[in-house]
Design a protein around this motif. Sequence first.
Motif, mmCIF file in Angstrom:
data_model
loop_
_atom_site.group_PDB
_atom_site.id
_atom_site.type_symbol
_atom_site.label_atom_id
_atom_site.label_comp_id
_atom_site.label_asym_id
_atom_site.label_seq_id
_atom_site.Cartn_x
_atom_site.Cartn_y
_atom_site.Cartn_z
ATOM 1 N N ASP A 67 31.132 41.517 -22.493
ATOM 2 C CA ASP A 67 31.954 42.667 -22.594
ATOM 3 C C ASP A 67 31.414 44.079 -22.843
ATOM 4 O O ASP A 67 31.976 45.079 -23.287
ATOM 5 C CB ASP A 67 32.943 42.433 -23.532
ATOM 6 C CG ASP A 67 33.738 41.178 -23.349
ATOM 7 O OD1 ASP A 67 34.318 40.837 -22.219
ATOM 8 O OD2 ASP A 67 34.168 40.484 -24.274
ATOM 9 N N PHE A 90 29.289 44.089 -16.319
ATOM 10 C CA PHE A 90 29.193 43.903 -17.694
ATOM 11 C C PHE A 90 28.766 42.682 -18.012
ATOM 12 O O PHE A 90 28.467 41.734 -17.230
ATOM 13 C CB PHE A 90 30.669 43.716 -18.183
ATOM 14 C CG PHE A 90 31.312 45.173 -18.068
ATOM 15 C CD1 PHE A 90 31.581 45.838 -19.250
ATOM 16 C CD2 PHE A 90 31.971 45.358 -16.693
ATOM 17 C CE1 PHE A 90 32.165 46.825 -19.311
ATOM 18 C CE2 PHE A 90 32.594 46.761 -17.070
ATOM 19 C CZ PHE A 90 32.919 47.394 -18.101
ATOM 20 N N GLU A 104 34.487 43.568 -14.893
ATOM 21 C CA GLU A 104 35.105 43.422 -15.955
ATOM 22 C C GLU A 104 36.497 42.876 -15.568
ATOM 23 O O GLU A 104 36.864 42.718 -14.717
ATOM 24 C CB GLU A 104 35.504 45.101 -16.435
ATOM 25 C CG GLU A 104 36.090 45.062 -17.760
ATOM 26 C CD GLU A 104 36.564 46.466 -18.250
ATOM 27 O OE1 GLU A 104 36.328 46.721 -19.354
ATOM 28 O OE2 GLU A 104 36.633 47.449 -17.183
#
Length: 101
Positions: free
Chosen positions: A75, A72, A5
């Motif tokens: 997102d 991820f 992330e």
Amino acid sequence: MSHIETAAQIDALIPDLAALSTVSKDRPIVVYCAVGYRSAKLAQQLNQAGMKCIYNLSGGIFQWANEGKLIFKDDQPTQVVHPYNAIWGKLLKSSYHAQEH
């Protein structure tokens, strides 16, 4: 395929160091790749370019995923990582292998 992330992608083979010109040279930067080999070279280049707080993520995203940490894609949390190739992919638990298309 997947990333940690808030990560930003930098080409490890031909890094655009000019793109980092707006980043403070004292700001901590963690680089990573599949297992840590390519990112170690990038960390060296960033250090030589004057960046002061460069860290290479030990074990790369493979170890990150193998430890069950969040990864991820677009997102959104995902459970898969591109295995890079058949040999390096052996370092990634098979349950995290993305299927080739």
